[in-house]
Design a protein around this motif. Structure first.
Motif, PDB file in Angstrom:
ATOM      1  N   LEU A  83       0.838  -1.193   0.000  1.00 38.32           N
ATOM      2  CA  LEU A  83       0.000   0.000   0.000  1.00 38.32           C
ATOM      3  C   LEU A  83       0.880   1.253   0.000  1.00 38.32           C
ATOM      4  O   LEU A  83       1.711   1.437   0.882  1.00 38.32           O
ATOM      5  N   ALA A  84       0.686   2.086  -1.014  1.00 40.47           N
ATOM      6  CA  ALA A  84       1.449   3.336  -1.118  1.00 40.47           C
ATOM      7  C   ALA A  84       0.500   4.522  -0.984  1.00 40.47           C
ATOM      8  O   ALA A  84      -0.569   4.536  -1.606  1.00 40.47           O
ATOM      9  N   THR A  85       0.887   5.496  -0.175  1.00 49.00           N
ATOM     10  CA  THR A  85       0.150   6.757  -0.144  1.00 49.00           C
ATOM     11  C   THR A  85       1.150   7.899  -0.006  1.00 49.00           C
ATOM     12  O   THR A  85       2.360   7.677   0.070  1.00 49.00           O
ATOM     13  N   LYS A  86       0.647   9.129  -0.011  1.00 46.98           N
ATOM     14  CA  LYS A  86       1.527  10.294  -0.107  1.00 46.98           C
ATOM     15  C   LYS A  86       1.001  11.420   0.767  1.00 46.98           C
ATOM     16  O   LYS A  86      -0.181  11.445   1.119  1.00 46.98           O
ATOM     17  N   PHE A  87       1.885  12.365   1.064  1.00 49.60           N
ATOM     18  CA  PHE A  87       1.506  13.570   1.799  1.00 49.60           C
ATOM     19  C   PHE A  87       2.294  14.734   1.201  1.00 49.60           C
ATOM     20  O   PHE A  87       3.282  14.537   0.492  1.00 49.60           O
ATOM     21  N   GLY A  88       1.852  15.949   1.514  1.00 49.44           N
ATOM     22  CA  GLY A  88       2.662  17.114   1.156  1.00 49.44           C
ATOM     23  C   GLY A  88       1.958  18.179   0.359  1.00 49.44           C
ATOM     24  O   GLY A  88       2.421  19.310   0.292  1.00 49.44           O
ATOM     25  N   ILE A  89       0.817  17.840  -0.267  1.00 52.75           N
ATOM     26  CA  ILE A  89       0.092  18.842  -1.061  1.00 52.75           C
ATOM     27  C   ILE A  89      -1.212  19.195  -0.350  1.00 52.75           C
ATOM     28  O   ILE A  89      -1.939  18.315   0.103  1.00 52.75           O
ATOM     29  N   LYS A  90      -1.479  20.488  -0.283  1.00 55.94           N
ATOM     30  CA  LYS A  90      -2.787  20.975   0.189  1.00 55.94           C
ATOM     31  C   LYS A  90      -3.402  21.778  -0.940  1.00 55.94           C
ATOM     32  O   LYS A  90      -2.787  22.740  -1.421  1.00 55.94           O
ATOM     33  N   VAL A 120      -5.256   0.950   8.695  1.00 54.92           N
ATOM     34  CA  VAL A 120      -4.176  -0.038   8.711  1.00 54.92           C
ATOM     35  C   VAL A 120      -3.169   0.347   9.797  1.00 54.92           C
ATOM     36  O   VAL A 120      -3.169   1.476  10.282  1.00 54.92           O
ATOM     37  N   ASP A 121      -2.315  -0.613  10.153  1.00 53.70           N
ATOM     38  CA  ASP A 121      -1.310  -0.367  11.188  1.00 53.70           C
ATOM     39  C   ASP A 121      -0.034   0.246  10.622  1.00 53.70           C
ATOM     40  O   ASP A 121       0.762   0.828  11.363  1.00 53.70           O
ATOM     41  N   TYR A 122       0.181   0.043   9.343  1.00 57.32           N
ATOM     42  CA  TYR A 122       1.394   0.585   8.718  1.00 57.32           C
ATOM     43  C   TYR A 122       1.142   0.842   7.243  1.00 57.32           C
ATOM     44  O   TYR A 122       0.231   0.270   6.630  1.00 57.32           O
ATOM     45  N   ILE A 123       1.944   1.735   6.667  1.00 60.56           N
ATOM     46  CA  ILE A 123       1.922   2.045   5.228  1.00 60.56           C
ATOM     47  C   ILE A 123       3.198   1.453   4.643  1.00 60.56           C
ATOM     48  O   ILE A 123       4.292   1.659   5.180  1.00 60.56           O
ATOM     49  N   ASP A 124       3.077   0.698   3.565  1.00 61.15           N
ATOM     50  CA  ASP A 124       4.263   0.074   2.981  1.00 61.15           C
ATOM     51  C   ASP A 124       5.218   1.108   2.384  1.00 61.15           C
ATOM     52  O   ASP A 124       6.426   1.044   2.607  1.00 61.15           O
ATOM     53  N   LEU A 125       4.667   2.027   1.593  1.00 53.90           N
ATOM     54  CA  LEU A 125       5.511   2.995   0.880  1.00 53.90           C
ATOM     55  C   LEU A 125       4.887   4.376   1.037  1.00 53.90           C
ATOM     56  O   LEU A 125       3.780   4.619   0.550  1.00 53.90           O
ATOM     57  N   TYR A 126       5.589   5.261   1.739  1.00 54.29           N
ATOM     58  CA  TYR A 126       5.053   6.587   2.041  1.00 54.29           C
ATOM     59  C   TYR A 126       5.870   7.631   1.298  1.00 54.29           C
ATOM     60  O   TYR A 126       7.076   7.768   1.514  1.00 54.29           O
ATOM     61  N   TYR A 127       5.186   8.351   0.401  1.00 54.71           N
ATOM     62  CA  TYR A 127       5.861   9.312  -0.475  1.00 54.71           C
ATOM     63  C   TYR A 127       5.719  10.747   0.021  1.00 54.71           C
ATOM     64  O   TYR A 127       4.644  11.160   0.478  1.00 54.71           O
ATOM     65  N   VAL A 128       6.781  11.510  -0.175  1.00 52.19           N
ATOM     66  CA  VAL A 128       6.696  12.971  -0.149  1.00 52.19           C
ATOM     67  C   VAL A 128       6.123  13.349  -1.518  1.00 52.19           C
ATOM     68  O   VAL A 128       6.776  13.180  -2.545  1.00 52.19           O
ATOM     69  N   HIS A 129       4.866  13.849  -1.538  1.00 52.59           N
ATOM     70  CA  HIS A 129       4.157  14.017  -2.813  1.00 52.59           C
ATOM     71  C   HIS A 129       4.774  15.104  -3.691  1.00 52.59           C
ATOM     72  O   HIS A 129       4.863  14.967  -4.898  1.00 52.59           O
ATOM     73  N   TYR A 155       8.727   1.872   4.036  1.00 48.29           N
ATOM     74  CA  TYR A 155       9.683   2.381   3.049  1.00 48.29           C
ATOM     75  C   TYR A 155       9.305   3.815   2.706  1.00 48.29           C
ATOM     76  O   TYR A 155       8.136   4.199   2.773  1.00 48.29           O
ATOM     77  N   ILE A 156      10.320   4.592   2.285  1.00 40.76           N
ATOM     78  CA  ILE A 156      10.108   6.016   1.972  1.00 40.76           C
ATOM     79  C   ILE A 156      10.276   6.247   0.478  1.00 40.76           C
ATOM     80  O   ILE A 156      11.198   5.707  -0.152  1.00 40.76           O
ATOM     81  N   GLY A 157       9.375   7.063  -0.081  1.00 38.86           N
ATOM     82  CA  GLY A 157       9.463   7.432  -1.492  1.00 38.86           C
ATOM     83  C   GLY A 157       9.401   8.938  -1.672  1.00 38.86           C
ATOM     84  O   GLY A 157       8.998   9.675  -0.763  1.00 38.86           O
ATOM     85  N   LEU A 158       9.808   9.392  -2.838  1.00 42.06           N
ATOM     86  CA  LEU A 158       9.678  10.793  -3.234  1.00 42.06           C
ATOM     87  C   LEU A 158       8.880  10.829  -4.531  1.00 42.06           C
ATOM     88  O   LEU A 158       8.992   9.923  -5.354  1.00 42.06           O
TER      89      LEU A 158
END
Length: 342
Positions: A83-90, A120-129, A155-158
């Motif tokens: 599961l991949a999700t992202k943060f950083g944009i408003k 969920v308890d964890y995110i597999d791949l979390y991106y800086v959006h 894991y961390i993504g960009l």
């Protein structure tokens, strides 16, 4: 689950299906949100077909896409899905208004909120959006590293980061994947970003591998776009650009006929042929389109085929200027020393 081949993203151990599923269009961007029950069926069909890499973001909706994906994952074995999700944009009030944030407290608050929405308890791949150019990337990455240590993300993504930012981020904690637009009609990342990823052992996750639907629907794409479908303002489907690109679409269509596949399968196969470190995430809201996308895995391209496809050059910018202003940006702040959180 059926056999969609697996690939390794990055050097830290993440494995995903060679084709993922971009979930954005189910709730956001491509016209009105689609019926939840139907979209859950699409996600379940994807998982049952061997597509285990699901991609969303807190800004899709905003928030509603994560909630949808969370509902779809009920009853699915958590370890069967990446599961991949992202943060950083408003987003602001109107199209074109957006802010980018990378402050540590914002990073943490977004992660906690995404975990709750996804249930969920964890995110597999979390991106800086997108990259916040007012905050050194080392500061953002420092908080993400803590979230890894706490087990909240694996894991961390960009996403859409420039090469200098990728290097600076990777020095703080290994980056597993960089998400970027890459397709037959968008090739600009090939110059610097993709070579940087490969040098550092970072996986590549192309979004919009079907040219925002152009390779699936063709020139008639423009006929039925809803008022709130952002593709209406894509420079490539305007005026002279569109006239030029229609001719290229036909040329690729002739090649697909020769190969005995659909044009969209040919376009997706081209992306898949770019390397074993490449895991595209085509989005769809229809089971038949998902099946067609999976058919691209069986399309074999020769060196001559690849050369012919690579010689094709589409006209127009890939996105409007207000989107491109946040794309492939390098964090121009000095590393750490002079930065103070307000």
């Amino acid at each position: 689950m059926s056999g969609v081949r697996r690939i390794k993203l990055g050097s830290q151990g993440l494995e995903v299906s060679a084709i993922g599923l971009g979930c954005m269009g189910m709730s956001h961007g491509y016209g009105p949100a689609k019926p939840e029950e139907d979209m859950i069926k699409v996600i379940h069909h994807a998982i049952n077909s061997g597509v285990t890499h699901l991609d969303t973001s807190d800004v899709y909706g905003p928030h509603t896409n994560e909630i949808l994906v969370g509902k779809a994952l009920k009853g699915v074995k958590r370890e069967d899905v990446q599961l991949a999700t992202k943060f950083g944009i408003k987003f602001g009030e109107t199209i074109g208004q957006s802010e980018v944030h990378g402050e540590p407290e914002y990073v943490r608050a977004c992660c906690e909120a995404s975990l709750k929405r996804l249930d969920v308890d964890y995110i597999d791949l979390y991106y800086v959006h997108r990259i916040d150019t007012t905050v050194p990337i080392e500061i953002t990455m420092g908080e993400l590293k803590k979230l890894v240590e706490e087990g909240k993300i694996k894991y961390i993504g960009l996403s859409e980061a420039g090469p200098a930012t990728i290097r600076r981020a990777h020095a703080v904690h290994p980056i597993t994947a960089v998400q970027l637009e890459w397709s037959l009609w968008t090739r600009d990342a090939e110059e610097e970003v993709i070579p940087t990823c490969r040098e550092l052992g970072i996986g590549i996750v192309p979004f919009a591998p079907l040219g925002c639907g152009f390779f699936a629907t063709g020139p008639k794409l423009v006929d039925n776009l809803a008022d709130n479908d952002f593709r209406k303002i894509l420079p490539r489907i305007q005026g002279e650009n569109f006239d030029h690109n229609k001719v290229l679409f036909e040329r690729i269509g002739e090649m697909a006929q020769r190969k005995g596949c659909t044009l969209s399968q040919l376009a997706l196969s081209w992306v898949l042929h770019q390397g074993d470190d490449v895991g595209p995430i085509p989005g769809t809201t229809k089971i038949e389109n998902l099946n067609q996308n999976l058919g691209a895995l069986a399309v074999k391209l020769t060196a001559e085929d690849l050369a012919e496809l690579q010689s094709i050059s589409f006209k127009g910018a890939r996105m409007p200027d207000f989107v491109l202003v946040h794309s492939y940006t390098n964090s121009d702040t000095p590393p750490l020393s002079s930065w103070k959180s307000e």
